[in-house]
Design an enzyme around this catalytic site. Structure first.
Site, short mmCIF file in Angstrom:
data_model
loop_
_atom_site.label_atom_id
_atom_site.label_comp_id
_atom_site.label_asym_id
_atom_site.label_seq_id
_atom_site.Cartn_x
_atom_site.Cartn_y
_atom_site.Cartn_z
N GLY A 146 3.20 -2.51 8.15
CA GLY A 146 2.59 -3.28 7.07
C GLY A 146 3.19 -4.67 7.00
O GLY A 146 3.65 -5.21 8.00
N CYS A 147 3.18 -5.22 5.85
CA CYS A 147 3.68 -6.58 5.62
C CYS A 147 5.15 -6.70 6.02
O CYS A 147 5.99 -5.94 5.56
CB CYS A 147 3.50 -6.94 4.15
SG CYS A 147 4.23 -8.51 3.71
#
Length: 180
Positions: free
Chosen positions: A13-14
């Site tokens: 993810g981020c």
């Protein structure tokens, strides 16, 4: 004791969230936010977020294997994101947010594949893990403003709404493994 520095390249993810988590672990020497697993050289963030470069937002972790093992790194990795959602983490959607382990050696590959098998057998998650395990080819450092993002922007909205809750949960679970 001599240091035994190894590298792990992970995408979950981020990278702002994952960088903030791994920076706090004993044995982690450095964490760099960037991109891996794509098909163009030296991509810019503005290109990666379109999903057209094939890269994932990733972090490069340099760690002392005499202090923390690759398996322990994976334990944190799998407990701080949802490895059962394909190309999605929270509100972030696209291949750039996929769950991936870019292994640097056959040893890392075997550890990662066996770890996933064991998690699936134990039914740790409600669905099957979709994390890709791919041989590392390259890592491109993201622009400077992405580095150390959480520590430099703790009062920014995303940090307060998304990263803070993840960090709180992580700190409770891994208190004994945190840097002083």
């Amino acid at each position: 004791m001599n240091k035994k520095i190894e590298i792990a390249t992970l995408a979950n993810g981020c990278f702002w969230c994952t960088e903030a988590i791994f920076q706090r672990l004993k044995g982690v020497e450095s964490v760099t936010s960037g991109f891996s697993g794509g098909n163009i050289k030296n991509p810019a963030y503005r290109e990666v977020i379109t999903g057209r470069t094939g890269h994932a937002e990733a972090i490069e972790i340099k760690f002392d294997a005499n202090v923390i093992s690759f398996q322990e790194i994976l334990d944190v990795f799998f407990s701080t994101h949802d490895p059962t959602t394909l190309n999605k983490q929270g509100y972030d959607v696209g291949t750039q947010y996929r769950s991936a382990i870019f292994y640097h050696s056959e040893g890392q590959k075997n550890i990662a594949e066996n770890f996933i098998i064991e998690l699936n057998k134990a039914k740790v998650f409600d669905a099957k893990i979709v994390t890709e395990v791919t041989q590392f080819t390259s890592f491109y450092k993201a622009e400077d403003y992405h580095q150390n993002y959480y520590n430099n922007n703790k009062t920014q909205g995303y940090c307060m709404a998304v990263i803070n809750p993840k960090l709180e949960k992580f700190i409770k679970k891994y208190k004994a493994k945190l840097k002083d």
